[in-house]
Design an enzyme around this catalytic site. Structure first.
Site, mmCIF file in Angstrom:
data_model
loop_
_atom_site.group_PDB
_atom_site.id
_atom_site.type_symbol
_atom_site.label_atom_id
_atom_site.label_comp_id
_atom_site.label_asym_id
_atom_site.label_seq_id
_atom_site.Cartn_x
_atom_site.Cartn_y
_atom_site.Cartn_z
ATOM 1 N N GLY A 46 37.285 38.804 35.565
ATOM 2 C CA GLY A 46 38.236 38.860 36.672
ATOM 3 C C GLY A 46 38.485 37.437 37.105
ATOM 4 N N GLU A 47 38.367 37.188 38.371
ATOM 5 C CA GLU A 47 38.541 35.829 38.883
ATOM 6 C C GLU A 47 37.265 35.475 39.646
ATOM 7 O OE1 GLU A 47 41.185 34.004 37.971
ATOM 8 O OE2 GLU A 47 40.055 32.388 38.930
ATOM 9 N N SER A 48 36.510 34.522 39.098
ATOM 10 C CA SER A 48 35.195 34.249 39.689
ATOM 11 C C SER A 48 35.302 33.760 41.132
ATOM 12 C CB SER A 48 34.428 33.234 38.838
ATOM 13 O OG SER A 48 35.202 32.077 38.603
ATOM 14 N N CYS A 77 32.779 37.112 30.873
ATOM 15 C CA CYS A 77 33.847 36.203 31.302
ATOM 16 C C CYS A 77 33.591 35.698 32.730
ATOM 17 C CB CYS A 77 35.202 36.887 31.137
ATOM 18 S SG CYS A 77 36.523 35.693 30.943
ATOM 19 N N ARG A 104 35.121 26.524 33.416
ATOM 20 C CA ARG A 104 36.144 27.550 33.664
ATOM 21 C C ARG A 104 37.447 27.189 32.937
ATOM 22 N NH1 ARG A 104 37.683 28.245 39.330
ATOM 23 N NH2 ARG A 104 38.648 30.112 38.488
ATOM 24 N N ILE A 131 40.463 36.103 27.700
ATOM 25 C CA ILE A 131 41.532 36.047 28.709
ATOM 26 C C ILE A 131 41.192 34.923 29.686
ATOM 27 C CG2 ILE A 131 42.820 37.321 30.472
ATOM 28 C CD1 ILE A 131 41.755 39.932 29.112
ATOM 29 N N ARG A 132 41.934 33.834 29.602
ATOM 30 C CA ARG A 132 41.649 32.642 30.416
ATOM 31 C C ARG A 132 40.127 32.391 30.466
ATOM 32 N NH1 ARG A 132 43.505 31.974 35.743
ATOM 33 N NH2 ARG A 132 43.741 29.816 35.173
ATOM 34 N N HIS A 167 35.699 39.648 26.468
ATOM 35 C CA HIS A 167 35.730 40.927 27.191
ATOM 36 C C HIS A 167 35.347 42.088 26.278
ATOM 37 C CE1 HIS A 167 37.786 39.952 31.077
ATOM 38 N NE2 HIS A 167 38.098 38.866 30.398
ATOM 39 N N GLU A 169 34.632 44.976 27.039
ATOM 40 C CA GLU A 169 35.059 46.263 27.609
ATOM 41 C C GLU A 169 36.526 46.567 27.319
ATOM 42 O OE1 GLU A 169 35.030 43.472 29.015
ATOM 43 O OE2 GLU A 169 36.516 43.334 30.612
HETATM 44 N N1 GLN Z 1 39.584 32.353 34.537
HETATM 45 C C1 GLN Z 1 38.659 33.258 35.197
HETATM 46 C C2 GLN Z 1 37.710 32.514 36.100
HETATM 47 O O1 GLN Z 1 37.624 31.342 36.042
HETATM 48 C C3 GLN Z 1 37.884 34.065 34.207
HETATM 49 C C4 GLN Z 1 38.834 34.911 33.402
HETATM 50 C C5 GLN Z 1 38.310 36.269 33.055
HETATM 51 O O2 GLN Z 1 37.308 36.768 33.576
HETATM 52 N N2 GLN Z 1 39.033 36.919 32.198
HETATM 53 O O3 GLN Z 1 37.036 33.101 36.881
#
Ligand code: GLN
Length: 184
Positions: A46-48, A77, A104, A131-132, A167, A169
């Site tokens: 997700g987004e940390s 991730c 990151r 994903i990113r 990921h 999942e």
């Molecule tokens: N870019 C996100 C972060 O820095 C991590 C991306 C992800 O969990 N798919 O938190």
């Protein structure tokens, strides 16, 4: 087995489904009380930064740190970023229990998100969805590298702690969840 998935933000539903597909009970973790009785925990992608804020707001930092210090916990991730001791370029960490340095958004815009395939532990031809994604830049001697893509470290294990930058999942392949839970 009862398996918790931190369900504040990000790809938690997919992890809950993977756990259920393996025949375990999956529980959403949103507050401290949800950790009671769990045998294992998954921290999703997700987004940390966003997850970090909600963790603070929900007073989950210490309870999560205590859980991860002792019990089987897997971060994927952004979840790997939450576990890391050292987040490169930042002065603070989140749970700080896993002795790795992680960067990151380490893949430039062209490779922002991509799908690959590789070996994770003893799992061959494992689908790798990035994903990113962050990149694990270094690990301490106590941390075992379980997956690499080229030279990049993408999966690690240290006793009860597992982390990957992809990921697991996001596809129908539940083998990494199964492997993690076998050790739980
Ligand atoms: N870019 C996100 C972060 O820095 C991590 C991306 C992800 O969990 N798919 O938190």
């Amino acid at each position: 087995m009862i398996v918790g998935v931190l369900s504040l933000q990000g790809a938690f539903r997919e992890h809950l489904r993977a756990v259920q597909r393996l025949g375990h009970e999956a529980r959403e973790v949103k507050s401290e009380k949800d950790l009671r009785g769990l045998q294992a925990l998954i921290l999703p992608g997700g987004e940390s930064t966003a997850m970090g804020k909600i963790i603070e707001r929900n007073e989950l930092r210490e309870p999560l740190r205590d859980f991860a210090a002792n019990k089987p916990t897997m971060g994927t991730c952004a979840g790997a970023i939450l576990l890391a001791k050292d987040i490169i370029g930042e002065t603070k960490n989140y749970l700080g229990v896993l002795d790795i340095a992680i960067e990151r958004n380490a893949y430039g815009s062209q490779l922002d998100s991509f799908v690959g395939q590789g070996t994770v532990g003893r799992l061959h031809d494992f689908p790798l969805v990035f994903i990113r994604a962050p990149l694990i830049r270094s690990v301490s001697a106590s941390v075992e590298v379980i997956a690499k893509l080229g030279e990049d470290i993408i999966g690690v294990r240290s006793n009860n702690l597992w982390a990957c930058t992809f990921h697991p999942e996001m596809t129908a392949d539940t083998r990494l969840h199964a492997l993690f839970l076998q050790h739980a």
